[in-house]
Design an enzyme around this catalytic site. Structure first.
Site, PDB file in Angstrom:
ATOM      1  N   CYS A 134      23.929  21.732  47.979  1.00 21.24           N
ATOM      2  CA  CYS A 134      25.215  21.679  46.664  1.00 21.24           C
ATOM      3  C   CYS A 134      25.821  20.473  46.345  1.00 21.24           C
ATOM      4  O   CYS A 134      25.873  19.361  47.030  1.00 21.24           O
ATOM      5  CB  CYS A 134      26.328  22.062  48.183  1.00 21.24           C
ATOM      6  SG  CYS A 134      27.566  21.765  46.854  1.00 21.24           S
ATOM      7  N   CYS A 137      29.411  19.165  46.582  1.00 21.11           N
ATOM      8  CA  CYS A 137      29.237  18.557  47.900  1.00 21.11           C
ATOM      9  C   CYS A 137      28.697  16.847  48.276  1.00 21.11           C
ATOM     10  O   CYS A 137      29.568  16.167  48.616  1.00 21.11           O
ATOM     11  CB  CYS A 137      29.433  20.038  48.948  1.00 21.11           C
ATOM     12  SG  CYS A 137      29.245  21.197  48.341  1.00 21.11           S
ATOM     13  N   ASP A 138      27.542  17.162  47.355  1.00 28.50           N
ATOM     14  CA  ASP A 138      27.699  16.159  48.337  1.00 28.50           C
ATOM     15  C   ASP A 138      26.794  14.489  48.023  1.00 28.50           C
ATOM     16  O   ASP A 138      26.459  13.879  48.076  1.00 28.50           O
ATOM     17  CB  ASP A 138      25.477  16.473  49.864  1.00 28.50           C
ATOM     18  CG  ASP A 138      26.433  17.606  50.784  1.00 28.50           C
ATOM     19  OD1 ASP A 138      27.300  17.099  50.838  1.00 28.50           O
ATOM     20  OD2 ASP A 138      25.558  17.870  50.644  1.00 28.50           O
TER      21      ASP A 138
END
Ligand code: NAP
Length: 308
Positions: A134, A137-138
């Site tokens: 993701c 997300c990261d």
């Protein structure tokens, strides 16, 4: 308390089903699942959902859908389904670590799909330590670093483009010499100076297990069998999704990839159980088609309950 309808999943399919079922006075209960709001909550801008001429952020779209369902009377339960018995009615659903029990006359499965992984031991060991599925997300953790994105579809290119906001360099690794992604994303990616491609290559291994963090990647060219190693700090796996239908494995008819088979609208092999969204769609997989089938499932469930 026996419910009329339980909806498993809170992505566009589940929430649209909830909006329609609420308006039909069926007082649906939505079980939100592992990722409330579904896959759109981990995307950035959504440009192809009709009604938003300037685009809308995925998380915002999902918050709005939830608020709409709530306003119309949908009840929500946080938590994921641990098991289900749909062999007889009422259907019984168990939720969360405490296995809270819920009963329903009709069930809509809108449990969506989750990112597929490469299935390498090094990938498991380095997940969260440089390996991610993701980018939204990261991505932030890879400022000015070298990252790889594995895959050749829309997700891979979207992630690659997003990662150029942070990373110094992004390399897309694809197993063929032609992308599956849509033309518009291909054009954007080819134009982006931070993005490179390695073609005809599969991941043999992810390096850095001993160091406890990703240090590189070993690739095999599928045409020449040549093996190369490249240093990098991050590896994003974007090779598609598989449906979240394991719970229903032996209880409902699934296809060979695990998607729920629907016929005659959203009917499954179990009368009273309907399916919508990515759990049953291996072709379109769009937010708008998920919402469309969620609407269909609510109408089908309403008719089913009405005929009894
Ligand atoms: P996808 O279209 O199924 O693409 C998966 C990619 O990963 C393919 O290029 C595939 O290679 C590759 N791949 C699969 N298994 C692999 C493996 N084991 N090792 C290496 N490579 C592997 O999945 P997706 O990109 O997640 O997209 C899913 C759906 O969502 C699509 O319908 C897409 O249009 C939609 N989507 C749309 C948007 C948007 O509209 N903005 C954004 C994201 C996703 P091959 O090409 O060789 O099969």
């Amino acid at each position: 308390m026996m419910r009329n309808i339980i909806i498993i999943g809170s992505g566009p399919a589940g929430l649209t089903a909830a909006i329609y079922a609420s308006r039909a006075n069926l007082k649906p209960l939505v079980i939100e699942g592992h990722q409330p709001g579904g896959q759109l909550t981990i995307t950035t801008e959504v440009e192809n959902y009709p009604g938003f001429p300037d685009g809308i952020m995925g998380p915002q779209l999902m918050m709005d859908m939830k608020r709409q369902a709530e306003r119309l009377g949908t009840e929500f339960v946080m938590g994921y389904v641990t098991s289900a018995d749909i062999s007889k009615r009422p259907f019984v659903i168990y939720v969360g670590e405490d296995d809270n029990r819920y009963e329903a006359r009709a069930l809509i499965i809108a449990s969506g799909a989750s990112a597929k992984l490469l299935d390498l031991e090094s990938e498991r060991k380095l997940m969260g330590k440089g390996v991610s599925a993701c980018a939204t997300c990261d991505g932030f953790f890879f400022k000015e670093q070298d990252v790889m994105v594995v895959g050749g579809g829309d997700t891979a290119l979207e992630e690659a483009i997003f990662l150029t906001k942070f990373a110094g360099k992004v390399t897309v690794i694809h197993r063929r010499d032609m992308l599956r992604a849509t033309k518009i994303l291909q054009d954007k990616a080819f134009k982006n100076e931070k993005i490179d491609f390695i073609w005809d290559s599969v991941v043999e291994d992810i390096l850095g297990v001993e160091e406890g963090k990703v240090t590189g990647i070993r690739l095999k060219n599928v045409k020449t069998s040549e093996i190369i190693e490249k240093g990098c700090e991050g590896i994003f796996i974007a090779i598609g999704h598989s449906p979240n239908t394991k719970l229903f494995n032996s209880q409902i008819e699934l296809d060979d990839k695990g998607y729920i088979i629907t016929r005659d609208g959203t009917k499954t092999s179990v009368p009273g159980v309907f399916a919508a969204g990515d759990a049953q769609d291996h072709v379109y997989k769009q937010a708008i088609t998920a919402a469309g089938t969620g609407c269909m499932a609510a109408i089908d469930a309403e008719r089913f309950l009405g005929e009894e």
